[in-house]
Motif scaffolding. Structure first.
Motif, PDB file in Angstrom:
ATOM      1  N   GLU C  38       0.852  -1.177   0.000  1.00 18.74           N
ATOM      2  CA  GLU C  38       0.000   0.000   0.000  1.00 18.74           C
ATOM      3  C   GLU C  38       0.893   1.235   0.000  1.00 18.74           C
ATOM      4  O   GLU C  38       2.116   1.139   0.118  1.00 18.74           O
ATOM      5  CB  GLU C  38      -0.941   0.007   1.218  1.00 18.74           C
ATOM      6  CG  GLU C  38      -0.247   0.242   2.544  1.00 18.74           C
ATOM      7  CD  GLU C  38      -1.219   0.437   3.701  1.00 18.74           C
ATOM      8  OE1 GLU C  38      -2.333   0.954   3.479  1.00 18.74           O
ATOM      9  OE2 GLU C  38      -0.858   0.069   4.835  1.00 18.74           O
ATOM     10  N   HIS C  45       7.315   6.341  -1.453  1.00 21.93           N
ATOM     11  CA  HIS C  45       7.438   5.100  -0.700  1.00 21.93           C
ATOM     12  C   HIS C  45       6.138   4.315  -0.624  1.00 21.93           C
ATOM     13  O   HIS C  45       5.084   4.878  -0.327  1.00 21.93           O
ATOM     14  CB  HIS C  45       7.896   5.388   0.738  1.00 21.93           C
ATOM     15  CG  HIS C  45       9.273   5.945   0.833  1.00 21.93           C
ATOM     16  ND1 HIS C  45       9.545   7.262   0.614  1.00 21.93           N
ATOM     17  CD2 HIS C  45      10.457   5.358   1.112  1.00 21.93           C
ATOM     18  CE1 HIS C  45      10.853   7.472   0.767  1.00 21.93           C
ATOM     19  NE2 HIS C  45      11.422   6.336   1.061  1.00 21.93           N
ATOM     20  N   ALA C  46       6.272   3.010  -0.833  1.00 22.56           N
ATOM     21  CA  ALA C  46       5.170   2.095  -0.543  1.00 22.56           C
ATOM     22  C   ALA C  46       5.549   1.322   0.701  1.00 22.56           C
ATOM     23  O   ALA C  46       6.686   1.405   1.169  1.00 22.56           O
ATOM     24  CB  ALA C  46       4.958   1.152  -1.709  1.00 22.56           C
ATOM     25  N   THR C  47       4.599   0.586   1.251  1.00 22.59           N
ATOM     26  CA  THR C  47       4.904  -0.240   2.428  1.00 22.59           C
ATOM     27  C   THR C  47       4.078  -1.527   2.341  1.00 22.59           C
ATOM     28  O   THR C  47       2.975  -1.510   1.803  1.00 22.59           O
ATOM     29  CB  THR C  47       4.634   0.557   3.730  1.00 22.59           C
ATOM     30  OG1 THR C  47       5.021  -0.233   4.854  1.00 22.59           O
ATOM     31  CG2 THR C  47       3.179   0.937   3.870  1.00 22.59           C
ATOM     32  N   PRO C  48       4.629  -2.634   2.825  1.00 24.00           N
ATOM     33  CA  PRO C  48       3.869  -3.885   2.767  1.00 24.00           C
ATOM     34  C   PRO C  48       2.602  -3.794   3.619  1.00 24.00           C
ATOM     35  O   PRO C  48       2.593  -3.121   4.645  1.00 24.00           O
ATOM     36  CB  PRO C  48       4.842  -4.913   3.370  1.00 24.00           C
ATOM     37  CG  PRO C  48       6.194  -4.321   3.176  1.00 24.00           C
ATOM     38  CD  PRO C  48       5.996  -2.845   3.345  1.00 24.00           C
ATOM     39  N   PHE C  50      -0.895  -6.229   5.054  1.00 26.71           N
ATOM     40  CA  PHE C  50      -1.585  -7.515   5.176  1.00 26.71           C
ATOM     41  C   PHE C  50      -3.078  -7.232   5.193  1.00 26.71           C
ATOM     42  O   PHE C  50      -3.546  -6.447   6.008  1.00 26.71           O
ATOM     43  CB  PHE C  50      -1.168  -8.229   6.459  1.00 26.71           C
ATOM     44  CG  PHE C  50       0.303  -8.579   6.476  1.00 26.71           C
ATOM     45  CD1 PHE C  50       0.721  -9.866   6.192  1.00 26.71           C
ATOM     46  CD2 PHE C  50       1.263  -7.619   6.760  1.00 26.71           C
ATOM     47  CE1 PHE C  50       2.070 -10.187   6.184  1.00 26.71           C
ATOM     48  CE2 PHE C  50       2.616  -7.930   6.757  1.00 26.71           C
ATOM     49  CZ  PHE C  50       3.023  -9.221   6.466  1.00 26.71           C
ATOM     50  N   HIS C  68       9.394  -3.885  -2.227  1.00 29.28           N
ATOM     51  CA  HIS C  68       9.683  -4.947  -1.262  1.00 29.28           C
ATOM     52  C   HIS C  68       9.399  -6.333  -1.793  1.00 29.28           C
ATOM     53  O   HIS C  68       8.377  -6.559  -2.413  1.00 29.28           O
ATOM     54  CB  HIS C  68       8.861  -4.720   0.011  1.00 29.28           C
ATOM     55  CG  HIS C  68       8.672  -3.270   0.343  1.00 29.28           C
ATOM     56  ND1 HIS C  68       7.722  -2.494  -0.281  1.00 29.28           N
ATOM     57  CD2 HIS C  68       9.319  -2.455   1.193  1.00 29.28           C
ATOM     58  CE1 HIS C  68       7.795  -1.246   0.181  1.00 29.28           C
ATOM     59  NE2 HIS C  68       8.765  -1.195   1.077  1.00 29.28           N
ATOM     60  N   TYR C  73       8.087 -12.801   4.328  1.00 32.10           N
ATOM     61  CA  TYR C  73       7.062 -12.864   5.380  1.00 32.10           C
ATOM     62  C   TYR C  73       6.472 -14.261   5.539  1.00 32.10           C
ATOM     63  O   TYR C  73       5.882 -14.580   6.562  1.00 32.10           O
ATOM     64  CB  TYR C  73       5.928 -11.873   5.083  1.00 32.10           C
ATOM     65  CG  TYR C  73       6.352 -10.426   5.199  1.00 32.10           C
ATOM     66  CD1 TYR C  73       6.881  -9.924   6.379  1.00 32.10           C
ATOM     67  CD2 TYR C  73       6.217  -9.556   4.122  1.00 32.10           C
ATOM     68  CE1 TYR C  73       7.274  -8.601   6.491  1.00 32.10           C
ATOM     69  CE2 TYR C  73       6.605  -8.231   4.221  1.00 32.10           C
ATOM     70  CZ  TYR C  73       7.140  -7.751   5.401  1.00 32.10           C
ATOM     71  OH  TYR C  73       7.521  -6.450   5.508  1.00 32.10           O
ATOM     72  N   TRP C 128      14.435   5.071  -4.608  1.00 33.97           N
ATOM     73  CA  TRP C 128      14.165   6.457  -4.195  1.00 33.97           C
ATOM     74  C   TRP C 128      15.452   7.227  -3.898  1.00 33.97           C
ATOM     75  O   TRP C 128      15.538   8.431  -4.102  1.00 33.97           O
ATOM     76  CB  TRP C 128      13.188   6.535  -3.026  1.00 33.97           C
ATOM     77  CG  TRP C 128      13.707   5.975  -1.725  1.00 33.97           C
ATOM     78  CD1 TRP C 128      13.606   4.694  -1.302  1.00 33.97           C
ATOM     79  CD2 TRP C 128      14.395   6.686  -0.694  1.00 33.97           C
ATOM     80  NE1 TRP C 128      14.192   4.542  -0.079  1.00 33.97           N
ATOM     81  CE2 TRP C 128      14.680   5.750   0.337  1.00 33.97           C
ATOM     82  CE3 TRP C 128      14.791   8.014  -0.509  1.00 33.97           C
ATOM     83  CZ2 TRP C 128      15.354   6.097   1.511  1.00 33.97           C
ATOM     84  CZ3 TRP C 128      15.452   8.361   0.655  1.00 33.97           C
ATOM     85  CH2 TRP C 128      15.735   7.423   1.651  1.00 33.97           C
ATOM     86  N   ALA C 230      19.940  -5.401   8.569  1.00 29.86           N
ATOM     87  CA  ALA C 230      18.761  -5.304   7.708  1.00 29.86           C
ATOM     88  C   ALA C 230      18.943  -6.207   6.495  1.00 29.86           C
ATOM     89  O   ALA C 230      17.994  -6.853   6.039  1.00 29.86           O
ATOM     90  CB  ALA C 230      18.531  -3.866   7.267  1.00 29.86           C
ATOM     91  N   ASN C 233      18.037  -9.650   7.596  1.00 28.69           N
ATOM     92  CA  ASN C 233      16.628  -9.819   7.948  1.00 28.69           C
ATOM     93  C   ASN C 233      15.689  -9.685   6.755  1.00 28.69           C
ATOM     94  O   ASN C 233      14.610 -10.250   6.755  1.00 28.69           O
ATOM     95  CB  ASN C 233      16.233  -8.811   9.031  1.00 28.69           C
ATOM     96  CG  ASN C 233      16.834  -9.167  10.370  1.00 28.69           C
ATOM     97  OD1 ASN C 233      17.803  -9.907  10.439  1.00 28.69           O
ATOM     98  ND2 ASN C 233      16.258  -8.636  11.446  1.00 28.69           N
ATOM     99  N   ALA C 234      16.122  -8.913   5.748  1.00 32.21           N
ATOM    100  CA  ALA C 234      15.250  -8.720   4.597  1.00 32.21           C
ATOM    101  C   ALA C 234      15.347  -9.871   3.614  1.00 32.21           C
ATOM    102  O   ALA C 234      14.454 -10.051   2.793  1.00 32.21           O
ATOM    103  CB  ALA C 234      15.598  -7.414   3.894  1.00 32.21           C
ATOM    104  N   ARG C 286      18.871  -3.255  -1.356  1.00 28.44           N
ATOM    105  CA  ARG C 286      17.849  -2.215  -1.264  1.00 28.44           C
ATOM    106  C   ARG C 286      17.667  -1.722   0.166  1.00 28.44           C
ATOM    107  O   ARG C 286      17.533  -0.529   0.413  1.00 28.44           O
ATOM    108  CB  ARG C 286      16.497  -2.751  -1.770  1.00 28.44           C
ATOM    109  CG  ARG C 286      15.371  -1.743  -1.629  1.00 28.44           C
ATOM    110  CD  ARG C 286      14.016  -2.326  -1.975  1.00 28.44           C
ATOM    111  NE  ARG C 286      13.484  -3.217  -0.956  1.00 28.44           N
ATOM    112  CZ  ARG C 286      12.956  -2.812   0.204  1.00 28.44           C
ATOM    113  NH1 ARG C 286      12.894  -1.530   0.493  1.00 28.44           N
ATOM    114  NH2 ARG C 286      12.487  -3.683   1.075  1.00 28.44           N
ATOM    115  N   VAL C 287      17.670  -2.641   1.129  1.00 25.54           N
ATOM    116  CA  VAL C 287      17.346  -2.241   2.499  1.00 25.54           C
ATOM    117  C   VAL C 287      18.534  -1.619   3.225  1.00 25.54           C
ATOM    118  O   VAL C 287      18.365  -1.012   4.283  1.00 25.54           O
ATOM    119  CB  VAL C 287      16.846  -3.437   3.342  1.00 25.54           C
ATOM    120  CG1 VAL C 287      15.584  -4.007   2.724  1.00 25.54           C
ATOM    121  CG2 VAL C 287      17.919  -4.490   3.508  1.00 25.54           C
TER     122      VAL C 287
END
Ligand code: FAD
Ligand code: SF4
Ligand code: SF4
Ligand code: SF4
Ligand code: FES
Lengths: 276, 354, 333
Positions: C38, C45-48, C50, C68, C73, C128, C230, C233-234, C286-287
């Motif tokens: 979303e 920026h978008a963000t994951p 659920f 992402h 997940y 970005w 990161a 973890n990503a 990326r992260v």
């Protein structure tokens, strides 16, 4: 503690190591600086950070009472790195001590009251300091009942002192989870024995320390006996680092267990964020 | 205190060179030719400071290094009895002076949070205090607020000079610099020629203009209650942080995050005890020896992070919010989690409850 | 939040987003939720997100800012998976992301039958930081793609940038923009930008350098590493998580020190554990807040794997990854 640097331990010498159970040992420690040892003051329930340099630091209750200052005593259960190394110590070895830290028990407020100690396993350590302190000031307190349990007779700490505790004026109730040959005391879980003993809640303070599951059921039992939240005291365990309220590790909400604790009444605990 | 001086853009490096001879200077520099990010580094001749955007990494490092020796130790044989081992402890030497050039108001504000924890007692962190007292800040008037910034919402603002020793105001062709503290003032003359009346006036105009700006529209009041009301509402927290990766970015880039770890390192008979930045977002942060973890998932960890900044810290330190609104955690978060959203929602829900 | 999205215009690919909403609505009742993207805190920026209720479906979007890789997940704690055997969860994937799903299936971390995959053929995602580096933006209000250009509107007006110059490095070297596995495709497949053989240009460039130059390059890059993890973890395939070498104390691999050798050690082990497993989704790079080209290390190892073993991870779910096989008769291993 060094006034100018709260992270710098005092050097200390292990005077004696006592094996308590298969995974608990007791250290008797004296600070190397005789002046500092002489002037060392603390409240029962306060803790110390023991250093094994090169391995790390861990937190333990000073379980000797301030009324007996020949040494500082710590009992250590072997669970991880530092405690493993502590178990390898011998008399004469050098360690670091940062103490006293934390708040301690409100022993002044308990004067004139009956006392109930409920301990399980290594949970007897924090109780021992207050118990001995009270026995050394026996006239200040009413009935002192101690219910102390462990899995088996071999898992009870301080068994070599039980006679002293009794002759010093404690009503000591010992219990183990299951029958063992030669065991002449009670058999059963601590909460059950508490129910059987049923000490009156009137003008009494209960101090509880042990594994979480024991604490949970002891609390039910105490409630049934009519204990109010502010009559029940316990000590918290949290992973700690600095022990002096700076590193931010041991918080429960805005309460820092290392500074504001580890001793809390149940009414205080209810006010804190439930993050046990 | 002395008047204002002007540093032309092309003389900035040489001005810093002169300053660096008096006091070690840290400057914001690019992380690489084709990189966007900038980072604070000790000044070396030839470095070109980048003053047109906020840094990714922080000048936090200057006062609170990512790794710092707390003490060194050595096991030695007792001279009178070689069979006995003694310990020698040594404290690290005192820090030197430093000056951070081009820190933004939020960078400096962060240390106000640190100060409460590290210097107010009951225990005082002498190493922190030493560096804090010896570090000066040349604060930049910030004209580069972006969508992630909200400094005005948390008691600061783009023209905030609190904690500054020098004030840098970008003007046409260069920078006007003035003293804010006595110590800072003593370096002003060194940096450039006295500003012309025009330059001084331009600087004042810019300062006025920027101080009228309101950066961010967050209203953090009511969050303390919100945190209490919603503490156990797992669905709420899950909906806020389900996408979190549990990395340490948000805490490492935060000017107010100070939690640290203490570990020992030893080789042969010598070693050091050091502290290093830790992150409450890491899974093992609160993990106890028994394996029990009071904050088992990212939900509890993030709840603590937000709580620490907007509820617990204010509760403990007379209302002070442990966030300076720099927006770094939002900007650098790999999944763009927005701390403002959580704070807003906590409030809304608590109003809804009331 | 609603305030923000009213104020700002998004780089939403409307047709694709609408189609996605339709496709999701059609199957949502049978799913235990879906993970997609979303709008984030600003137009860049978008963000994951659920989603498991119909009224939230409108939040889902597709645009080149949906950077992402969501497949992590499904396997990282707590995993986003269906509650019971018979059910599925939905996931939105680009071409690169779909390869992670294949790789996770190859390694038996995931069952294909538990997923409903919304595949999105992708023309590249926007980096970005790269955009910001080219055009210092203040108060971005909208981002659009207009033909060969990215148009960004901020407080000072409209700026444009050639589309290719706004893309992430991983996208410029992507040979699989079309999801390799999917239940539905949200749009028509697109033409790959390059062939797989052309993907290792930067690796080859690095190989031209002397050892000293390479050491200097990586020392300078890794010097910036803040050990935030990161990148670890990503990564959807970094599955050890909290039992990682950086956390284990026994055996103790790493100290807390910030020296280059500690960082090298971490990155070498991180990369080696991904040799022949990494699908080059580029998430680690990326992260990274410090903009360290960490995927490049894995690219080198993958290039070697291709050359020696002729294998590429995340392409065929039936293939067993070479480093997960052990053949006592094998030579030179
Ligand atoms: C107030 C209080 C009183 C206590 N009193 C007693 C007592 O009287 N008797 C008793 O037996 N126990 C007591 N405990 C519990 C005791 O402190 C712990 O059991 C002990 O710290 C475990 O230490 P360990 O080194 O063996 O465990 P480990 O799990 O090995 O951890 C020990 C230390 O190693 C380091 N470490 C380990 N893992 C990591 C990692 N992943 N990252 C960084 N560092 C790491 C840390 O320095 C850590 O403190 C008390 C605890 C508290 C909070
Ligand atoms: S930076 Fe983002 S993903 Fe990483 S721990 Fe913080 S909130 Fe979670
Ligand atoms: S919490 Fe985020 S916005 Fe607040 S000071 Fe820290 S990094 Fe900046
Ligand atoms: S994400 Fe970047 S800074 Fe963080 S550990 Fe990985 S390489 Fe280092
Ligand atoms: S242990 Fe550091 S704050 Fe409590």
């Amino acid at each position: 503690m060094h006034a100018h640097n709260p992270y710098l331990p005092e050097l200390a010498t292990v005077q004696e190591v006592i094996g308590e159970t298969h995974n608990i040992c007791t250290l008797r420690v004296v600070l190397n600086d005789p002046e500092k040892m002489k002037n060392f003051q603390f409240t029962p329930g306060q803790v110390g950070q023991l250093s094994i340099f090169g391995v790390g630091e861990s937190t333990f209750v000073i379980n000797s009472p301030p009324t007996r200052m020949d040494y500082l005593q710590f009992s250590v259960m072997r669970v991880g790195e530092v405690t493993q190394r502590i178990h390898l110590l011998n008399a004469g070895d050098q360690i670091g001590v940062r103490a006293p830290l934390g708040n301690g028990f409100p022993f002044e407020e308990m004067k004139g009251k009956d006392i109930l100690f409920v301990g399980g396993g290594i949970g007897m350590a924090p109780l021992r300091t207050l118990l001995l302190f009270m026995l050394d000031n026996r006239q200040d307190y009413g009935d002192i009942t101690v219910i102390y349990g462990a899995r088996s007779p071999h898992d009870l700490c301080y068994s070599y002192e039980f006679d002293q505790w009794r002759s010093g004026g404690a009503n000591l109730v010992l219990t183990v989870d299951t029958e063992h040959p030669g065991w002449k005391e009670r058999v059963g879980f601590v909460p059950t024995v508490l129910k059987e003993e049923a000490p009156s809640a009137h003008n009494r303070v209960a101090i509880v320390c042990g594994p979480p599951i024991m604490i949970k059921f002891v609390l039910f039992g105490l409630k049934e006996l009519g204990f109010e939240d502010d009559q029940i005291i316990s000590t918290l365990e949290k992973r700690m680092k600095c022990g002096v309220g700076i590193c931010g590790r041991c918080n429960m909400g805005s309460t820092y267990v290392c500074l504001d604790g580890p001793v809390f009444t149940y009414s205080e605990l209810r006010e804190m964020v439930p993050e046990l | 205190m002395s008047g204002k001086v002007f540093i032309p853009q092309d003389k900035l490096a040489s001005a810093l060179e002169r300053l660096n001879e008096k006091v070690p200077v840290w400057v914001p520099v690019s992380q690489g030719a084709d990189r966007w990010g900038i980072d604070f580094k000790p000044f070396r001749a030839g470095m070109v400071p980048v003053m047109d955007r906020q840094s990714t990494a922080l000048p936090k490092e200057v006062i609170f290094p990512q790794v710092q020796t707390l003490m060194t130790f050595e096991y030695v044989k007792a001279p009178e009895d070689p069979g006995r081992v003694q310990l020698k402890l040594e404290e690290p030497p005192e820090a030197g002076n430093a000056l951070v050039f081009g820190a933004r108001p939020c960078d400096v504000r962060g240390f106000f949070t640190f100060d409460r924890v590290f210097t107010e007692g009951p225990f005082v962190d002498n190493q922190y205090k030493d560096r804090r007292e010896k570090t000066l800040f040349a604060v930049l008037l910030c004209r580069e607020a972006d969508e992630a910034c909200f400094c005005s919402s948390v008691g600061s603002g783009p023209a905030d000079t609190a904690g500054g020793d020098l004030w840098i105001t970008p003007v046409e062709g260069g920078y006007v610099v003035e003293g804010l503290s006595e110590r800072g003032g003593s370096y002003v003359q060194l940096l450039g020629d006295p500003a012309t009346e025009e330059q001084a006036a331009a600087a004042s105009r810019s300062q006025e203009e920027v101080s009228r700006q309101k950066v961010g529209s967050l209203d953090p009041s009511g969050v303390v209650q919100g945190q209490k009301d919603r503490f156990e509402d797992k669905d709420f927290w899950r909906s806020m942080v389900n996408q979190c990766l549990g990395c340490g970015v948000c805490t490492y880039v935060c000017p107010t995050c100070y939690c640290f770890n203490i570990t020992d390192e030893m080789r042969h008979s010598r070693g050091e005890r050091m502290r290093s930045w830790d992150s409450c977002m890491f899974a093992v942060y609160t993990q106890e020896a028994s394996g029990h973890n009071p904050r088992p998932t990212k939900l509890e960890r993030y709840r603590n992070r937000v709580g620490h900044k907007f509820s617990y810290f204010p509760e403990k330190y007379d209302g002070m919010i442990a966030c300076c609104g720099c927006g770094r955690c939002i900007r650098s978060c790999p999944v763009s989690i927005d701390i403002r959203k959580v704070v807003e929602n906590l409030k809304e829900r608590s109003h809804a409850c009331a | 939040m609603s305030l923000l999205s009213e104020r700002l215009g998004w780089i939403v690919f409307e047709a694709e987003t609408k189609r996605l909403h339709e496709l999701v609505k059609a199957v949502l009742p049978e799913l235990d939720g879906i993970v997609g993207w979303e709008q984030g805190f600003d137009a860049l920026h978008a963000t994951p997100v659920f989603v498991n209720r119909e009224e939230d479906v409108h939040r889902l979007m597709w645009s080149p800012l949906c950077v992402h890789n969501l497949s992590g997940y499904l396997v990282k704690t707590p995993p986003f998976l269906p509650r019971d055997e018979g059910r599925k969860v939905g996931i939105c994937v680009k071409g690169c992301d779909s390869r992670s799903l294949v790789a996770l299936e190859q390694e038996k971390f995931l069952g294909r039958d538990r997923l409903h995959i919304f595949g999105i053929p992708c023309e590249g995602t926007v980096d970005w930081r790269r955009v910001m580096k080219k055009i210092p933006l203040r108060g971005v209000s909208s981002v659009r793609r207009e033909g060969p250009e990215l148009k960004v509107e901020d407080s000072r007006g409209v700026h444009s940038l050639p589309w290719e110059e706004s893309l992430a490095r991983r996208c410029l070297r992507c040979a699989h923009p079309n999801p390799l596995v999917h239940d539905v495709l949200v749009r028509d497949p697109v033409e790959p930008r390059i062939k797989k053989d052309e993907a290792y240009g930067l690796v080859e460039e690095m190989d031209q350098k002397s050892l000293e130059e390479r050491l200097a390059f990586w020392s300078a890059e890794l010097d910036r590493c803040i050990r935030c993890y990161a990148c670890r973890n990503a990564c959807p395939l970094c599955v050890c998580q909290d039992r990682c070498i950086v956390e284990t104390r026994d055996p103790k691999w790493l100290t807390q020190k910030m020296g280059i050798s500690e960082k090298f050690m971490f990155h070498m082990i991180h990369s080696l554990h991904l040799a022949g497993r990494c699908t080059e989704c580029g998430e680690c790079e990326r992260v990274c807040p410090m903009e360290i080209p960490v995927t490049l290390m894995k690219e080198k190892l993958n290039q070697i794997t291709r050359e020696i073993l002729g294998y590429e991870a995340g392409i065929d779910s039936q293939l067993v990854p070479p480093l997960l096989t052990f053949n006592p008769g094998e030579h030179e291993l």
